[in-house]
Design an enzyme around this catalytic site. Sequence first.
Site, short mmCIF file in Angstrom:
data_model
loop_
_atom_site.label_atom_id
_atom_site.label_comp_id
_atom_site.label_asym_id
_atom_site.label_seq_id
_atom_site.Cartn_x
_atom_site.Cartn_y
_atom_site.Cartn_z
N GLU A 15 0.65 -4.42 12.46
CA GLU A 15 0.81 -5.86 12.27
C GLU A 15 1.11 -6.62 13.56
O GLU A 15 1.30 -7.84 13.53
CB GLU A 15 1.89 -6.13 11.20
CG GLU A 15 1.44 -5.60 9.84
CD GLU A 15 2.45 -5.84 8.73
OE1 GLU A 15 3.64 -6.05 9.04
OE2 GLU A 15 2.05 -5.79 7.55
N LYS A 25 2.96 -1.66 16.20
CA LYS A 25 4.16 -1.68 15.37
C LYS A 25 4.31 -0.35 14.64
O LYS A 25 5.40 0.12 14.37
CB LYS A 25 4.05 -2.82 14.36
CG LYS A 25 5.24 -2.97 13.44
CD LYS A 25 5.06 -4.18 12.54
CE LYS A 25 6.12 -4.22 11.44
NZ LYS A 25 5.86 -5.31 10.48
N GLN A 26 3.17 0.21 14.27
CA GLN A 26 3.23 1.42 13.45
C GLN A 26 1.94 2.20 13.63
O GLN A 26 0.99 1.71 14.23
CB GLN A 26 3.38 1.04 11.98
CG GLN A 26 2.18 0.28 11.42
CD GLN A 26 2.47 -0.24 10.04
OE1 GLN A 26 2.79 -1.41 9.87
NE2 GLN A 26 2.38 0.62 9.04
N TRP A 73 0.82 -1.22 0.00
CA TRP A 73 0.00 0.00 0.00
C TRP A 73 0.85 1.27 0.00
O TRP A 73 0.37 2.34 0.29
CB TRP A 73 -0.94 0.01 1.21
CG TRP A 73 -0.24 0.19 2.54
CD1 TRP A 73 1.05 -0.18 2.84
CD2 TRP A 73 -0.79 0.79 3.72
NE1 TRP A 73 1.34 0.14 4.14
CE2 TRP A 73 0.23 0.74 4.70
CE3 TRP A 73 -2.00 1.35 4.04
CZ2 TRP A 73 0.04 1.24 5.99
CZ3 TRP A 73 -2.19 1.86 5.33
CH2 TRP A 73 -1.18 1.80 6.29
#
Lengths: 782, 782
Positions: free
Chosen positions: A465, A586-587, A326
């Site tokens: 994730e 994670k992000q 993406w």
Amino acid sequence: MLTLGNGYLAARGAAPEASADGVHYPGTYLAGFHNRRPGPDGGEESIVNLPNWLPLTFRPAAGEWYAPGRCRRLHEHRALDLRRGLYLRELLVLDPDQRRTRIRQRRLVSMAAPHVAALETTLIAENWSGRVEIRSGVDGSVRNANTVTEPGTCGRHLTGVTCGMDGTDVVWLTAATTGAHQLVAVTARTTVTGGGPASRRQVGEAEDIGQVLALDLHAGEPVVVAKTAAVFSSRDRAVDEPLVAAVEEVHRAGSFTQLLAEHTAAWRDLWNRFRLDVGERHAWQLPVRVHTFHLLQTLSPYAGDLDAGVPARGLHGEGYHGHIFWDELFVYPYLNLRFPELTRALLEYRHRRLTAARRQAASEGGSGALFPWQSGTSGRDESPSRSINPVNGEWVVDYTGRQPHANLAIAYSAWRYWETTGDLSFLAASGLELLVGTARFWAAAATYDPADDRYDIRGVTGPDEYHDGYPGRPGQGLDNCAYVNLMVAWALGRAAEAYAIVSRHPGAVGWRTIIVDDEERRRWAHIARRLRLAFVADGIPAQFEGYGELAELDWDRYRRRYGDLRLLGSLLQAEGDDPNRYRISKQADVLMLLYLFSAEELTALVRQLGYPFDPARIPDIVDYYLCRTTHGSTLSRIAHAWVLARTDRRRSWEMLLAALGTDLADPAHSSTREGIHLGATAGTLDILQRCYTGLEVRGDVLRLNPLLPDSLDHLDCVIRYRNRLIELRIDHHHVRLATPPGADPPVTVLIRDRPVELAAGTTVTVGLGLPFTEGSHPEAGE
Amino acid sequence: MLTLGNGYLAARGAAPEASADGVHYPGTYLAGFHNRRPGPDGGEESIVNLPNWLPLTFRPAAGEWYAPGRCRRLHEHRALDLRRGLYLRELLVLDPDQRRTRIRQRRLVSMAAPHVAALETTLIAENWSGRVEIRSGVDGSVRNANTVTEPGTCGRHLTGVTCGMDGTDVVWLTAATTGAHQLVAVTARTTVTGGGPASRRQVGEAEDIGQVLALDLHAGEPVVVAKTAAVFSSRDRAVDEPLVAAVEEVHRAGSFTQLLAEHTAAWRDLWNRFRLDVGERHAWQLPVRVHTFHLLQTLSPYAGDLDAGVPARGLHGEGYHGHIFWDELFVYPYLNLRFPELTRALLEYRHRRLTAARRQAASEGGSGALFPWQSGTSGRDESPSRSINPVNGEWVVDYTGRQPHANLAIAYSAWRYWETTGDLSFLAASGLELLVGTARFWAAAATYDPADDRYDIRGVTGPDEYHDGYPGRPGQGLDNCAYVNLMVAWALGRAAEAYAIVSRHPGAVGWRTIIVDDEERRRWAHIARRLRLAFVADGIPAQFEGYGELAELDWDRYRRRYGDLRLLGSLLQAEGDDPNRYRISKQADVLMLLYLFSAEELTALVRQLGYPFDPARIPDIVDYYLCRTTHGSTLSRIAHAWVLARTDRRRSWEMLLAALGTDLADPAHSSTREGIHLGATAGTLDILQRCYTGLEVRGDVLRLNPLLPDSLDHLDCVIRYRNRLIELRIDHHHVRLATPPGADPPVTVLIRDRPVELAAGTTVTVGLGLPFTEGSHPEAGE
């Protein structure tokens, strides 16, 4: 790592010798050659490592072929000339017979002639004279060997290698890719200036071909060996036989000097269009240029006609098998204001794969279009089922491929492209189909709960994730992810809006009219008002339902134990623990929403769902998630730099610097060896271009609301906006806008909500008044 | 001849048996597969005849496979359902054992799923019951055999055939093209409804694969055999492995009924967009529909993304090896008002071959871009050096490939597309390069004669292929062809104008800015004012310098001797004479100018060169050339129907009818077996759409100046004009314009120079007043 590319072709590595980090990894990649994911059965393709055109070495008569280790390097210097797209190398070697030879190399992958690459080598015998042999060829025995792949995977992606000489100074080699049977032809022409007449003989094995040129070196007299290569494939348009085209091209190509002149001129034009200056003497000007250079090596103007997509690692390496994720979400906003034709072409790449996405949705029992998390040429799902835990080297089940939100990123991109450019023909032809396909997928995925008059979207995962299920149920997804549900609410609205717009221009539609009937639109509207959101606290949306009930990680303990926590998920897994148990990210996930939407848009969106939302709480939302995020994805820092730009300029700038350093400061850790991080590469530029300038196109109006970090004195750039070229120079006190003469009517630019009329051929300077107070928020206004 | 196609794929022929004219010519062609011209060395490619997916036959147990000749046909009926794109066939056969079997077939090449074709066969045993075997397969042993080719040419264009079954009801076959090594995969799935459970066994030779299905027929009970085929190639985008894609596609395809429903819906959308009605009961409504159908089989919306160009014979046959000539000149004007996206995509096909055109110009010692007269995939010159004289079957030197004016047709097309659509992004990105490349070629080709202050263009040929040199100097070209010189004068002006327009929109330009400096523009302007024209008489331009001094042909004598003179050139050659000696024309040449330019434009153009020109003499010009023209090209009648529309409506209508009959009334003579004549096919539609309606877009204004032939009561059509959909209904007294509701501002339409405001959602009817007097000219006005 060094890569030279032109959007069609990228060549990396440093043959004839190992690179500075001791690893020999040549690699030549063609755009669009990322076919089927390699599997444990081997033999299939990922991004294909093409025949290597670089091999060139020499030996003094009766000596050994020069190779690192055999000779002593007295001196070595490498440089990348970004302006000219030229790799420079100087080497002084001493061989066992005490012969000192100086080697100067210049290498390019032409930005003027996309099928051509060239390597010029100057040899100077410093303290000796005598016969020298130069060996130059093409090697078809290459393998993909730059990434860790599943056990049993075969890195060999070429078959049926045939090669030969054409009777002149050209050698040729063709091969087919193992899965798709695409033909590749590489030719190389080697010419010598100086050293007397050269004799030539053919050398080579079954899968590599070369010429050995014998000539005489005289001490101190340079001999120049120019090697020109041409690459064609059966994917190329306007080409019938790749080998015929490659032979013709390499014969027609001019001298290295001519190639360099054309190449430099092309790069000059590109730099003019992609100018983004923070000051020549500013420490971060160089990384900005490097990122621009990296970006244009994969997404050059040639990329538009190639059907190659936006691969996560560019054309720079084999990471993720060349797959498309993406990343475009972070790339298009930058391109929309520089090279919108390219955004359109890349969105057409997605549109061409709409049938595959519809099949993907259907195969999962859904409707509409579901673009897979990872895909290659065919558009089918190529997400791996296993991946390696970098902490302990174990192969573990990989659930990341179950992320269903790539279609939301594509719908978002299609709409923003339309909003920025006003390109109705795109919206009518492809954009609407992408938006409607996405809307239909999510409308079918949402289930209605009559008890609350709410819709739920269950069993999905957002960008983070670390979370693919509730504790004890890995891979089974989560319910009502804030990112997904808010994006869906927004996307349903945009699909309906696009449908209305296109319906109002009946002549803009090509032939097949998409029908979205009243009932479907009513359902969309209802879902877009009644999707469920969970909150972890008043005004702070939960990443997903139940996030607030997860355990808190003992961050201090883990920091003490591991230092860097970017691999926290893998660390926990290696300990036998499960990241799904914790309130960690994670992000950017919830915070991605603040990256994608302005505070006004997000406020409206949450309120549209019937939840109270106070934009003044945005800093609290940022704080809540930021301290729980490890930035295990390079994209995370982009989102956070953006989000912090108005509330904490210093931290925003630090985030940006970290992102600018991804592939420069810490390449080993960042796996840059497997390719650059294209989303982060473009995202950093976009932070400068749109975020710190407050540049936005909304409701057909161009808006600026600059707020530079303290570390930046000024920012200079040039944008293309609806056939106008606008130069922007922004500092802490002024905005200067300039346009060249032209026929376009004046454009109104809102600078901090003050309308400024900008006529062609004029320059306007506007004072910004008092700068924002540190910590204030855009809603606070001026 | 029958062809079914969808712009990607076209299937012709009537397997399993010979066609009505006794010739067996299956053929399946893919768009863009016209590679290198076959040469006397054989083995190379022209348009490639792909593996045949049609073979399907049956035999009663202990009988012979049904084939024409072996059985008596008691009845046969074939029909083409244009509306649905469906080929229907009913056949009643009597075998030697007096078994009467009825066969009904329906065949389609899907307009909804471009890779899919399907054949449904219903078998009814009328007077018997028993075992029957059905054999269905794919044949890879096909050759190109539908045209006369040079001796020694090999019609075999496939190699490396491999085939098999996938364990189900699917057979597959792959092959590579001999020259370009493009991979093609064809799959076929055969299913049976009725007849009890069928047993299957595989049959086939090395290059063909099939299944034999055994089942039971009961007298009077229909058994339906559905065969679905899928075709993919390595040229396809969004496909990695053609075979994998073809297997997947054929399994996914629905039943014949479902395929037909989707296919019919797609055709319905197409017919809506391409409506052109002269009245259901009008004798010529059917040919108009046939031409629309033919056009859309090659240039469907799918053609836009294929990089396939506008082949002279469509996808309908092997004539001219599938090559691209200048037919687009007759196609785009029609498409510009129906499907402008397609024109743009097809012009991009040319733009992609600009490098080849530049090389062609350079190889002939010129500058700029020279598009070859005949070209294929690579864009290089594929014009044959020899061709057959159809009169005596002898091979003669063919100089037609020396026509250098294809670039003028392309420049013209690029400008008209821009003028009609206002698509600045095209003009800035590709159009300008095409225009400048053409201008540079001709500016360099023009030589200055200081004595007269005139430029000459020597040694070229115009469209009329009877003249390739002066008598005794065949192939050496002619001087100052009126067509060429006036087109050049116009093209130089448009190149300069396009440059000025693009320069005024600096943000419309992608990256590489074309620089045309003042000096170059001054030279262009000078040439455009001072090119030489010759005249045969006062006010009548000579086709070329010296045309007036050529001998007059004794037309009566030749008409008496040969009747039809369409092959006059070949007839003269067969007699040992030379067409170059005579004042004859194979096709419109000077008169092409009146097709391409309005009388106002042409008048201005001739006067711009400093020659007097009285538009009142236009009928004399028409008379002069018309009586010397044999219409040896099907395009000629298009130009003449246009030219005569205002001066001699009856003859114009006759010309149009003759053109409408090209591939219908006289297919044998017109070599329709080698493919339809795409330029004439579209040109006839354009005569109705633009010529008889007087429809023109000039200076950003849409104009109508209708003048229907007496034989037409009315004309109904729908055009797309700058995002508007406009329905036109025109009769001898009124023009009715209607637009659906929408957001576009009202458009002003000049109807016979009277401005009419047309707002969205309204209908306006305008009286035309007295019709023009027969013989009056447009300049006469109302």
